[in-house]
Design an enzyme around this catalytic site. Sequence first.
Site, short mmCIF file in Angstrom:
data_model
loop_
_atom_site.label_atom_id
_atom_site.label_comp_id
_atom_site.label_asym_id
_atom_site.label_seq_id
_atom_site.Cartn_x
_atom_site.Cartn_y
_atom_site.Cartn_z
CG HIS A 58 96.29 -41.62 20.19
ND1 HIS A 58 97.58 -41.99 20.51
CD2 HIS A 58 95.48 -42.29 21.03
CE1 HIS A 58 97.54 -42.85 21.51
NE2 HIS A 58 96.28 -43.06 21.83
CG HIS A 107 96.82 -46.02 27.51
ND1 HIS A 107 97.56 -46.56 26.49
CD2 HIS A 107 97.64 -45.95 28.59
CE1 HIS A 107 98.78 -46.83 26.94
NE2 HIS A 107 98.87 -46.46 28.20
N GLY A 116 90.24 -50.35 21.08
CA GLY A 116 91.66 -50.41 20.70
C GLY A 116 92.28 -51.72 21.14
CB SER A 140 85.26 -47.13 17.86
OG SER A 140 84.71 -46.65 19.04
N1 SAH Z 1 95.27 -51.49 23.68
C1 SAH Z 1 96.37 -51.84 22.80
C2 SAH Z 1 96.83 -50.69 21.92
C3 SAH Z 1 95.77 -50.12 21.01
S1 SAH Z 1 96.47 -49.21 19.67
C4 SAH Z 1 97.57 -52.34 23.63
O1 SAH Z 1 97.49 -52.43 24.86
O2 SAH Z 1 98.60 -52.64 23.08
C5 SAH Z 1 95.06 -48.43 18.99
C6 SAH Z 1 94.16 -49.35 18.17
O3 SAH Z 1 92.97 -48.62 17.91
C7 SAH Z 1 94.70 -49.80 16.81
O4 SAH Z 1 94.74 -51.21 16.76
C8 SAH Z 1 93.70 -49.23 15.79
O5 SAH Z 1 93.38 -50.12 14.72
C9 SAH Z 1 92.48 -49.01 16.64
N2 SAH Z 1 91.59 -47.94 16.17
C10 SAH Z 1 91.93 -46.65 15.91
N3 SAH Z 1 90.85 -45.95 15.53
C11 SAH Z 1 89.79 -46.81 15.56
C12 SAH Z 1 88.39 -46.69 15.27
N4 SAH Z 1 87.86 -45.53 14.90
N5 SAH Z 1 87.62 -47.79 15.38
C13 SAH Z 1 88.15 -48.98 15.76
N6 SAH Z 1 89.46 -49.14 16.06
C14 SAH Z 1 90.27 -48.08 15.95
MG MG Z 2 97.47 -46.51 24.23
#
Ligand code: SAH
Ligand code: MG
Length: 216
Positions: free
Chosen positions: A144, A169, A46, A124
């Site tokens: 999420h 988180h 993320g 991921s």
């Molecule tokens: N760590 C960041 C917030 C992450 S928000 C901060 O501190 O601001 C969550 C992120 O997860 C998003 O950018 C979204 O594109 C990514 N995401 C959600 N599901 C995902 C998946 N299955 N594989 C890769 N990235 C994913």
């Molecule tokens: Mg978060």
Amino acid sequence: MSMAPGPGILAAFEAAKGFMPVDEGLALYAAAAGAARLGLPLLEVGTYCGRSTILLADAARAAGVTALTVDHHRGSEEQQPGWDYHDPETVDAELGLMDTLPTFRRTLHRAGLEDHVVALVGRSPQIAALWNSPLSLVFVDGGHTDEHATADYEGWAPHVTDGGLLVIHDVFPDPVDELTGQAPYRVYVRALASGAFTEVSATGSLRVLRRTGAGI
Ligand code: SAH
Ligand code: MG
């Protein structure tokens, strides 16, 4: 080694787009600085625009290791147009799809941390399926939904080395506080129940667990 980021790093963190308050950021930094001493890479799921990546990168830099960060950069469900966490500045105008990669790269460059980070762009579970080396810290901050949070746990937690850290988180034990669902909380409960992880600290919705047992 210092367990707090330098003033320039904290300012860069605060200026970056993203979803992590300062108290949680300081806890993440302390966890990363401690874990990085194991001499293995740190990995984040993320990236978004790089706000938390800045902290992992600075801890990695100080310990002489690399921070890895995984994201398809197309945004989570709740970040899409029309949803609460949408930021129109993250849309690629040509494609009409979210693309947080350009903002992430600018953020990291401005913080002077590009050399300490490897960005893994993709889904991921697809990247985790190819991964086969130990990590000092895994920070789960991706999708999420139960599907995504579970896949992140199952894909990455096995790679946390003995004595390394699993950081999660958006853990909201009380459904009243939940902003984007309780899947991260369920993953946290599962990690503790596995017997492989022991809780080290809790700051806001950030949970730091240490690997103290085998399996997940
Ligand atoms: N760590 C960041 C917030 C992450 S928000 C901060 O501190 O601001 C969550 C992120 O997860 C998003 O950018 C979204 O594109 C990514 N995401 C959600 N599901 C995902 C998946 N299955 N594989 C890769 N990235 C994913
Ligand atoms: Mg978060």
